[in-house]
Design a protein around this motif. Structure first.
Motif, PDB file in Angstrom:
ATOM      1  N   ILE A   6       0.829  -1.205   0.000  1.00  0.00           N
ATOM      2  CA  ILE A   6       0.000   0.000   0.000  1.00  0.00           C
ATOM      3  C   ILE A   6       0.864   1.256   0.000  1.00  0.00           C
ATOM      4  O   ILE A   6       0.625   2.198  -0.755  1.00  0.00           O
ATOM      5  CB  ILE A   6      -0.984  -0.017   1.191  1.00  0.00           C
ATOM      6  CG1 ILE A   6      -2.018  -1.135   0.972  1.00  0.00           C
ATOM      7  CG2 ILE A   6      -1.657   1.336   1.382  1.00  0.00           C
ATOM      8  CD1 ILE A   6      -2.894  -1.431   2.162  1.00  0.00           C
ATOM      9  N   LYS A   7       1.908   1.271   0.815  1.00  0.00           N
ATOM     10  CA  LYS A   7       2.822   2.412   0.847  1.00  0.00           C
ATOM     11  C   LYS A   7       3.536   2.552  -0.497  1.00  0.00           C
ATOM     12  O   LYS A   7       3.735   3.669  -0.997  1.00  0.00           O
ATOM     13  CB  LYS A   7       3.830   2.247   1.995  1.00  0.00           C
ATOM     14  CG  LYS A   7       4.782   3.399   2.150  1.00  0.00           C
ATOM     15  CD  LYS A   7       4.065   4.679   2.558  1.00  0.00           C
ATOM     16  CE  LYS A   7       5.074   5.803   2.784  1.00  0.00           C
ATOM     17  NZ  LYS A   7       4.434   7.084   2.987  1.00  0.00           N
ATOM     18  N   LEU A   8       3.895   1.447  -1.109  1.00  0.00           N
ATOM     19  CA  LEU A   8       4.532   1.452  -2.415  1.00  0.00           C
ATOM     20  C   LEU A   8       3.610   2.078  -3.465  1.00  0.00           C
ATOM     21  O   LEU A   8       4.028   2.925  -4.264  1.00  0.00           O
ATOM     22  CB  LEU A   8       4.919   0.019  -2.800  1.00  0.00           C
ATOM     23  CG  LEU A   8       5.678  -0.210  -4.091  1.00  0.00           C
ATOM     24  CD1 LEU A   8       6.959   0.601  -4.140  1.00  0.00           C
ATOM     25  CD2 LEU A   8       5.993  -1.693  -4.234  1.00  0.00           C
ATOM     26  N   LEU A   9       2.331   1.714  -3.440  1.00  0.00           N
ATOM     27  CA  LEU A   9       1.356   2.304  -4.360  1.00  0.00           C
ATOM     28  C   LEU A   9       1.218   3.809  -4.135  1.00  0.00           C
ATOM     29  O   LEU A   9       1.142   4.586  -5.089  1.00  0.00           O
ATOM     30  CB  LEU A   9      -0.016   1.636  -4.188  1.00  0.00           C
ATOM     31  CG  LEU A   9      -0.156   0.217  -4.699  1.00  0.00           C
ATOM     32  CD1 LEU A   9      -1.515  -0.344  -4.336  1.00  0.00           C
ATOM     33  CD2 LEU A   9       0.073   0.158  -6.198  1.00  0.00           C
ATOM     34  N   GLU A  10       1.208   4.202  -2.874  1.00  0.00           N
ATOM     35  CA  GLU A  10       1.096   5.625  -2.559  1.00  0.00           C
ATOM     36  C   GLU A  10       2.303   6.401  -3.100  1.00  0.00           C
ATOM     37  O   GLU A  10       2.154   7.444  -3.743  1.00  0.00           O
ATOM     38  CB  GLU A  10       0.980   5.814  -1.046  1.00  0.00           C
ATOM     39  CG  GLU A  10       0.821   7.256  -0.621  1.00  0.00           C
ATOM     40  CD  GLU A  10       0.690   7.411   0.884  1.00  0.00           C
ATOM     41  OE1 GLU A  10       0.399   8.527   1.304  1.00  0.00           O
ATOM     42  OE2 GLU A  10       0.900   6.423   1.631  1.00  0.00           O
TER      43      GLU A  10
END
Length: 148
Positions: A6-10
């Motif tokens: 999720i952090k990577l997508l953000e």
């Protein structure tokens, strides 16, 4: 999908030009681990593409329009083929309700708006709105967290 994904997508939505090394440093993971996560999300279709967000006024498209099309007078396929080819139309959504399609278009001036509307009139009933401002021009999209 875990919190790291999720952090990577953000991070990628904020800056899709971040390198694997930059992502690795930001997330405190090895470069191979980042690469594997990206590859997995691409294979699953979570990441569809990488692109640049363009300022419409900076490229001379100062007028943003929302166009509703109802009572379509031709086949849906014929209408959709037209909008795919029409350069001023930047989004097209087939919707439920009183109208059949909602289009987002960007033109350079009032003459461009008139020309686009004139091209659309033969296809159905056209209702055009000019965007005055966009309080939410773009939003980063992250997975919805499931409640326990």
């Amino acid at each position: 999908m875990d919190q790291i994904d999720i952090k990577l997508l953000e991070l990628l939505q904020k800056n899709s030009r971040m390198t694997i090394s930059d992502l690795s440093l930001e997330l405190a993971l090895s470069r191979p681990s980042i690469s594997e996560r990206l590859h997995r999300m691409q294979e699953k279709g979570v990441i569809e593409e990488y692109s640049a967000r363009i300022s419409l006024p900076a490229i001379g498209r100062d007028i943003l329009l929302i166009i509703q099309v109802g009572g379509v007078k031709v086949s849906l396929q014929e209408f959709e083929e037209f909008v795919k080819k029409e350069e001023g139309i930047i989004e097209c959504h087939r919707v439920t309700g009183e109208v059949s399609y909602i289009l987002k278009a960007a033109v350079s001036n009032m003459n461009g708006m008139r020309q686009l509307i004139d091209k659309l009139i033969p296809f159905g009933n056209i209702n055009t709105s000019t965007v005055l401002s966009s309080p939410v021009p773009y939003r980063y999209i992250l997975p919805i967290e499931e409640s326990s």
